[in-house]
Motif scaffolding. Structure first.
Motif, PDB file in Angstrom:
ATOM      1  N   PRO A   1      54.024  -8.812  67.441  1.00  0.00           N
ATOM      2  CA  PRO A   1      54.896  -9.534  66.499  1.00  0.00           C
ATOM      3  C   PRO A   1      55.527 -10.788  67.094  1.00  0.00           C
TER       4      PRO A   1
ATOM      5  N   LEU B   1      55.063 -14.365  65.258  1.00  0.00           N
ATOM      6  CA  LEU B   1      56.282 -15.055  64.821  1.00  0.00           C
ATOM      7  C   LEU B   1      56.391 -16.441  65.459  1.00  0.00           C
TER       8      LEU B   1
ATOM      9  N   TYR C   1      60.047 -14.654  56.147  1.00  0.00           N
ATOM     10  CA  TYR C   1      59.012 -13.990  56.953  1.00  0.00           C
ATOM     11  C   TYR C   1      59.361 -12.510  57.097  1.00  0.00           C
TER      12      TYR C   1
ATOM     13  N   HIS D   1      57.626 -14.137  78.589  1.00  0.00           N
ATOM     14  CA  HIS D   1      57.319 -13.935  77.163  1.00  0.00           C
ATOM     15  C   HIS D   1      55.921 -14.463  76.845  1.00  0.00           C
ATOM     16  N   PHE D   2      54.896 -13.858  77.438  1.00  0.00           N
ATOM     17  CA  PHE D   2      53.519 -14.320  77.233  1.00  0.00           C
ATOM     18  C   PHE D   2      53.408 -15.820  77.486  1.00  0.00           C
ATOM     19  N   HIS D   3      53.921 -16.262  78.621  1.00  0.00           N
ATOM     20  CA  HIS D   3      53.699 -17.647  78.999  1.00  0.00           C
ATOM     21  C   HIS D   3      52.635 -17.732  80.072  1.00  0.00           C
ATOM     22  N   GLN D   4      52.934 -17.157  81.225  1.00  0.00           N
ATOM     23  CA  GLN D   4      51.953 -17.182  82.319  1.00  0.00           C
ATOM     24  C   GLN D   4      51.271 -15.831  82.494  1.00  0.00           C
ATOM     25  N   LEU D   5      51.967 -14.776  82.178  1.00  0.00           N
ATOM     26  CA  LEU D   5      51.416 -13.427  82.355  1.00  0.00           C
ATOM     27  C   LEU D   5      50.787 -12.987  81.037  1.00  0.00           C
ATOM     28  N   TRP D   6      49.542 -12.548  81.130  1.00  0.00           N
ATOM     29  CA  TRP D   6      48.778 -12.297  79.909  1.00  0.00           C
ATOM     30  C   TRP D   6      48.050 -10.967  79.997  1.00  0.00           C
ATOM     31  N   LEU D   7      47.551 -10.519  78.856  1.00  0.00           N
ATOM     32  CA  LEU D   7      47.002  -9.174  78.718  1.00  0.00           C
ATOM     33  C   LEU D   7      45.719  -8.946  79.512  1.00  0.00           C
TER      34      LEU D   7
ATOM     35  N   TRP E   1      58.650 -23.887  78.995  1.00  0.00           N
ATOM     36  CA  TRP E   1      57.293 -24.105  78.502  1.00  0.00           C
ATOM     37  C   TRP E   1      57.331 -24.908  77.205  1.00  0.00           C
ATOM     38  N   TYR E   2      56.179 -25.456  76.876  1.00  0.00           N
ATOM     39  CA  TYR E   2      56.057 -26.279  75.667  1.00  0.00           C
ATOM     40  C   TYR E   2      56.610 -25.564  74.433  1.00  0.00           C
ATOM     41  N   ASN E   3      56.264 -24.282  74.261  1.00  0.00           N
ATOM     42  CA  ASN E   3      56.718 -23.648  73.019  1.00  0.00           C
ATOM     43  C   ASN E   3      58.224 -23.325  73.055  1.00  0.00           C
TER      44      ASN E   3
ATOM     45  N   ARG F   1      59.678 -26.680  72.050  1.00  0.00           N
ATOM     46  CA  ARG F   1      59.385 -26.852  70.625  1.00  0.00           C
ATOM     47  C   ARG F   1      60.354 -26.050  69.762  1.00  0.00           C
ATOM     48  N   GLU F   2      60.565 -24.776  70.106  1.00  0.00           N
ATOM     49  CA  GLU F   2      61.340 -23.896  69.227  1.00  0.00           C
ATOM     50  C   GLU F   2      62.832 -23.927  69.541  1.00  0.00           C
TER      51      GLU F   2
ATOM     52  N   PHE G   1      57.373  -5.921  77.384  1.00  0.00           N
ATOM     53  CA  PHE G   1      56.813  -6.696  76.291  1.00  0.00           C
ATOM     54  C   PHE G   1      55.437  -6.229  75.838  1.00  0.00           C
TER      55      PHE G   1
ATOM     56  N   LEU H   1      62.020  -8.892  66.417  1.00  0.00           N
ATOM     57  CA  LEU H   1      61.297 -10.161  66.392  1.00  0.00           C
ATOM     58  C   LEU H   1      59.979  -9.960  65.660  1.00  0.00           C
ATOM     59  N   GLY H   2      59.782 -10.727  64.607  1.00  0.00           N
ATOM     60  CA  GLY H   2      58.525 -10.642  63.876  1.00  0.00           C
ATOM     61  C   GLY H   2      58.406  -9.399  63.018  1.00  0.00           C
TER      62      GLY H   2
END
Lengths: 119, 287
Positions: free
Chosen positions: A79, A83, A103, B60-66, B84-86, B89-90, B154, B196-197
């Motif tokens: 999520p 999001l 949303y 938060h899923f920036h550099q470390l990934w699944l 980070w860019y996002n 941005r946010e 996460f 979240l989400g």
């Protein structure tokens, strides 16, 4: 089920400003291109070292092509990834926090336990 | 030997930077109260006179990934670029660069491995708002070297809550066994109830004010056993789908120690989530 691949799509699009705009403007085209060219790319490895087995299910492909965040939630996409990307694409079309609240309202059919997000 | 100058646990709210710097019509009505609470909180770190900050957060899923996900990771590098860019941005977060303390990072890695934690490491880590938010709130000069420690709150499967508490206890022991005469503050950030989400996001308050009240009590009173008796990986879904970030608060309860009452406790009820701030002085309140 390929929750991992759904997340990989959301993750790789969200981190690239050009892809965010491309996915906003042409969802179906972006999803087709991404599945063809990017889905099997190992991140952090040389481009030639690809995986060979990753593909979306029909329902996953449809949800991404239709910007259907409710379906993505139901499919167990992470999520936070959904999001973050959807705010990047659509918050600009709404007043402060309007998009985030709408949303959430759209997801009201979901009660606990939510779909499993483990990959 | 090193001294633990302060132990600090905080929420990390990415909107603080924008809210606190906004002016005129853009400034939210809650900004002044929020800034006042943060400035009081900042003073608790300033007066501890730290030389180095150990910073516990979660990528938060920036550099470390699944494709390669560590459960616990220590950053060992001379510098850490940040944000980070996002996040620009946010949240409007600025790009930052922080110095690292490789000596302390090496000590934590070697002795953490020997203490039973198979810590991953990174020699090139770009840190995100889980660590830069407390820099912005607690040490905006960003002038102290850090040792970042990331936890996985996460991407399931996650370590269980008790493991976070144990890691916190171990981090405290590792810092106190570092044979260098430095004052180290151990700072960690997490969440109270948070969605979240999901359908409960962005409400008038956090998704579960009752959980938040209990959580603040557990942390403020050092009630590690009470907290562990109620909090499980399954139970954390109830207060909100991102509430597993509370385990970083539990880690900090492990650092502070069972029964350790916080010397500074504050909270702020905001839309979407509650803010909470805690400081302990294990070696006495500084003059």
């Amino acid at each position: 089920m390929s929750k991992y691949l759904l997340n990989k799509f959301l993750y790789t699009v969200d981190r690239d400003p050009d892809l965010v705009e491309r996915y906003r403007q042409d969802a179906a085209g972006t999803v087709s291109w991404w599945e063809q060219e990017m889905a099997n790319q190992l991140l952090n490895c040389a481009v030639a070292e690809k995986s060979t087995w990753l593909e979306f299910t029909d329902e996953e492909r449809r949800a991404l092509r239709e910007h259907d965040h409710v379906a993505l939630f139901g499919l167990g996409a992470h999520p936070f990834l959904t999001l973050t990307l959807f705010i990047a694409m659509f918050e600009r079309d709404h007043g402060p926090l309007e998009y985030q609240k709408a949303y959430g309202r759209a997801l009201h059919q979901h009660s606990l336990p939510y779909p499993d997000i483990a990959t | 030997m090193a001294t633990v100058a302060a132990v600090i646990a905080s929420t990390h709210h990415p909107f603080y930077y924008r809210a606190s710097t906004a002016t005129g019509a853009d400034r939210p009505p809650f900004a002044d109260e929020w800034v006042a609470k943060i400035e009081a909180f900042r003073e608790t770190l300033t007066k501890a006179r730290p030389d180095i900050l150990v910073m516990v957060g979660s990528d938060h899923f920036h550099q470390l990934w699944l494709d390669n996900m560590p459960q616990f990771l220590v950053g060992k590098a001379p510098y850490f670029d940040a944000n980070w860019y996002n996040e620009e941005r946010e949240f409007g977060l600025p790009r930052m660069r922080l110095a690292g303390d490789e000596q302390l990072a090496s000590h934590i890695l070697r002795n953490g491995l020997d203490a039973g934690f198979d810590l991953a490491f990174s020699n090139e880590l770009r840190i995100d708002h889980s660590i830069t938010c407390p820099i912005i709130t607690l040490r905006p000069e960003a002038d102290l070297p850090i040792v970042p420690i990331y936890t996985n709150i996460f991407a399931p499967p996650l370590p269980r809550p008790g493991r976070f508490v144990e890691l916190g206890r171990t981090i405290r022991e590792l810092v106190e066994s570092w044979p260098i005469d430095k004052r180290v503050a151990i700072i960690g950030t997490g969440h109270l109830s948070l969605e979240l989400g999901g359908p409960r996001q962005f409400g008038e308050h956090g998704p579960d004010p009752e959980f938040d009240r209990k959580a603040v009590d557990w942390i403020a009173s050092g009630d590690v056993d009470g907290c562990l008796s109620e909090v499980t990986l399954d139970s954390l879904h109830q207060p909100g789908n991102a509430t597993h970030g509370f385990m970083d608060f539990m880690l900090m309860m492990g650092v502070a120690g069972a029964g350790a009452k916080a010397d500074h406790v504050d909270s702020l009820d905001l839309f979407h989530t509650m803010e909470a701030y805690f400081t302990w002085y294990p070696n006495g309140v500084p003059a």
